[in-house]
Design a protein around this motif. Structure first.
Motif, PDB file in Angstrom:
ATOM      1  N   ARG A   1      -3.395   0.808 -13.388  1.00 15.91           N
ATOM      2  CA  ARG A   1      -4.342   0.227 -12.577  1.00 15.91           C
ATOM      3  C   ARG A   1      -4.407   0.793 -11.250  1.00 15.91           C
ATOM      4  NH1 ARG A   1      -2.984  -4.007  -9.201  1.00 15.91           N
ATOM      5  NH2 ARG A   1      -0.961  -4.133 -10.212  1.00 15.91           N
ATOM      6  N   ILE A   2      -3.290   1.218 -10.649  1.00 16.22           N
ATOM      7  CA  ILE A   2      -3.440   2.035  -9.457  1.00 16.22           C
ATOM      8  C   ILE A   2      -4.071   3.439  -9.280  1.00 16.22           C
ATOM      9  CG2 ILE A   2      -1.737   2.998  -7.596  1.00 16.22           C
ATOM     10  CD1 ILE A   2       0.209   1.147  -8.204  1.00 16.22           C
ATOM     11  N   GLU A   3      -3.903   4.281 -10.522  1.00 18.09           N
ATOM     12  CA  GLU A   3      -4.631   5.515 -10.677  1.00 18.09           C
ATOM     13  C   GLU A   3      -6.326   4.982 -10.788  1.00 18.09           C
ATOM     14  OE1 GLU A   3      -4.581   9.520 -13.475  1.00 18.09           O
ATOM     15  OE2 GLU A   3      -3.493   7.592 -14.069  1.00 18.09           O
TER      16      GLU A   3
ATOM     17  N   ARG B   1      -5.995  -0.040  -1.388  1.00 17.57           N
ATOM     18  CA  ARG B   1      -5.701  -1.220  -0.434  1.00 17.57           C
ATOM     19  C   ARG B   1      -6.154  -2.367  -1.188  1.00 17.57           C
ATOM     20  NH1 ARG B   1      -8.418   2.202   3.003  1.00 17.57           N
ATOM     21  NH2 ARG B   1     -10.353   1.171   2.788  1.00 17.57           N
ATOM     22  N   ASP B   2      -5.467  -3.468  -0.702  1.00 14.56           N
ATOM     23  CA  ASP B   2      -6.081  -4.641  -1.502  1.00 14.56           C
ATOM     24  C   ASP B   2      -7.588  -5.144  -1.012  1.00 14.56           C
ATOM     25  OD1 ASP B   2      -3.701  -5.099  -2.767  1.00 14.56           O
ATOM     26  OD2 ASP B   2      -2.774  -5.924  -1.239  1.00 14.56           O
ATOM     27  N   ALA B   3      -8.334  -5.278  -1.825  1.00 15.09           N
ATOM     28  CA  ALA B   3      -9.713  -5.715  -1.413  1.00 15.09           C
ATOM     29  C   ALA B   3      -9.778  -7.435  -1.006  1.00 15.09           C
ATOM     30  CB  ALA B   3     -10.797  -5.552  -2.493  1.00 15.09           C
TER      31      ALA B   3
ATOM     32  N   GLU C   1       0.748  -1.293   0.141  1.00  8.10           N
ATOM     33  CA  GLU C   1      -0.194   0.098   0.057  1.00  8.10           C
ATOM     34  C   GLU C   1       0.828   1.257   0.029  1.00  8.10           C
ATOM     35  OE1 GLU C   1      -3.553   2.070   2.767  1.00  8.10           O
ATOM     36  OE2 GLU C   1      -2.967   0.019   3.218  1.00  8.10           O
ATOM     37  N   ARG C   2       1.999   1.317   0.690  1.00  8.76           N
ATOM     38  CA  ARG C   2       2.876   2.352   0.668  1.00  8.76           C
ATOM     39  C   ARG C   2       3.358   2.613  -0.688  1.00  8.76           C
ATOM     40  NH1 ARG C   2       7.878   3.225   4.950  1.00  8.76           N
ATOM     41  NH2 ARG C   2       8.509   4.994   4.051  1.00  8.76           N
ATOM     42  N   ASP C   3       3.899   1.655  -1.381  1.00  8.04           N
ATOM     43  CA  ASP C   3       4.404   1.947  -2.777  1.00  8.04           C
ATOM     44  C   ASP C   3       3.375   2.284  -3.505  1.00  8.04           C
ATOM     45  OD1 ASP C   3       6.774   0.694  -2.029  1.00  8.04           O
ATOM     46  OD2 ASP C   3       6.028  -1.287  -2.287  1.00  8.04           O
ATOM     47  N   ARG C   4       2.172   1.719  -3.583  1.00 13.27           N
ATOM     48  CA  ARG C   4       0.922   2.570  -4.369  1.00 13.27           C
ATOM     49  C   ARG C   4       0.536   4.008  -3.991  1.00 13.27           C
ATOM     50  NH1 ARG C   4      -2.589  -2.813  -2.770  1.00 13.27           N
ATOM     51  NH2 ARG C   4      -1.297  -4.277  -4.035  1.00 13.27           N
ATOM     52  N   ILE C   5       0.660   4.339  -2.888  1.00  8.08           N
ATOM     53  CA  ILE C   5       0.420   5.731  -2.418  1.00  8.08           C
ATOM     54  C   ILE C   5       1.609   6.696  -2.903  1.00  8.08           C
ATOM     55  CG2 ILE C   5       0.453   7.236  -0.561  1.00  8.08           C
ATOM     56  CD1 ILE C   5      -0.858   5.290   1.080  1.00  8.08           C
ATOM     57  N   GLU C   6       2.882   6.110  -2.929  1.00  7.92           N
ATOM     58  CA  GLU C   6       4.076   6.763  -3.576  1.00  7.92           C
ATOM     59  C   GLU C   6       3.936   6.863  -4.907  1.00  7.92           C
ATOM     60  OE1 GLU C   6       9.019   6.450  -3.620  1.00  7.92           O
ATOM     61  OE2 GLU C   6       7.633   4.964  -2.719  1.00  7.92           O
TER      62      GLU C   6
END
Length: 222
Positions: A48-50, A60-62, A5-10
């Motif tokens: 996909r993240i955006e 977050r992972d569902a 989750e931290r990587d995705r926020i970054e």
């Protein structure tokens, strides 16, 4: 290693907002510069993240309940992964997109993407064509002089096993809808073992030894 989750926020912060938004290619390059020791992210992962943040408001992972439904967005991500890296494996795409390997295989099959496998072929030198012509003339001349010449030829074949596993055709693929005719030079390696076998017509007959001109091998996708 999968993104947390931290990587995705970054990555979302790298994308930016308003007039200062970066392209997906720029985000991939920036993430790799900040984390050179990690596996680079693909444009499909950034997309996909955006998209997940815009639709759900989080990254977050569902919680997974049963088999996930494969929608058009997931199919586009799978196809984009193959376009960015035609040599990707089903396992790699499955891990990056967090979907089952069978789902990835079904999507590739649906869009008629075929995993083209390498085939070893011989590379011809400039003088090989003349040597082949001379060999054919030699065979025709001896066959005219002796009707049993062909039956007394010792046919042979050999296989080369590289000790370092060089050119593993089982693990080399190229995903594409059309034959890419991808070629790669395959040079001889000193650490190898040659296995040679012969198949005579009749051991009681006199045998002729026919030497085929040596050729340098190459690699091509078919």
């Amino acid at each position: 290693m999968p993104l947390n989750e931290r990587d995705r926020i970054e990555i979302l912060m790298m994308i930016g907002v308003g007039d200062r938004m970066r392209t997906q290619q720029e985000v991939c390059r920036l993430f790799h510069e900040m984390h050179p020791d990690r596996e680079p992210v693909s444009q499909s992962t950034v997309s996909r993240i955006e998209r997940k943040y815009r639709e759900l408001g989080h990254v977050r992972d569902a919680p997974r309940q049963g088999r996930p439904k494969i929608n058009e967005n997931v199919q586009q991500d799978v196809i984009l992964s193959a376009l960015e890296n035609p040599h990707c494996t089903v396992r790699q795409v499955s891990r990056d997109l967090n979907i089952g390997k069978s789902s990835v295989s079904n999507i590739f099959k649906k869009v008629k993407y075929h995993p083209y496998r390498v085939r070893l072929i011989h590379e011809l030198a400039e003088d090989d064509f003349d040597r082949r012509t001379e060999f054919c003339e030699y065979m025709m001349d001896h066959n005219n002089q002796n009707n049993g010449f062909i039956a007394n030829i010792l046919f042979s074949d050999e296989a080369t096993f590289f000790l370092n596993g060089h050119v593993n055709r089982q693990n080399t693929r190229y995903w594409s809808q059309e034959n890419p005719h991808w070629m790669q030079i395959h040079t001889q390696h000193p650490q190898k073992v040659n296995v040679w076998a012969v198949l005579p017509n009749d051991l009681s007959d006199s045998l002729y030894h026919v030497k085929i001109p040596a050729q340098r091998p190459a690699v091509q996708i078919i």
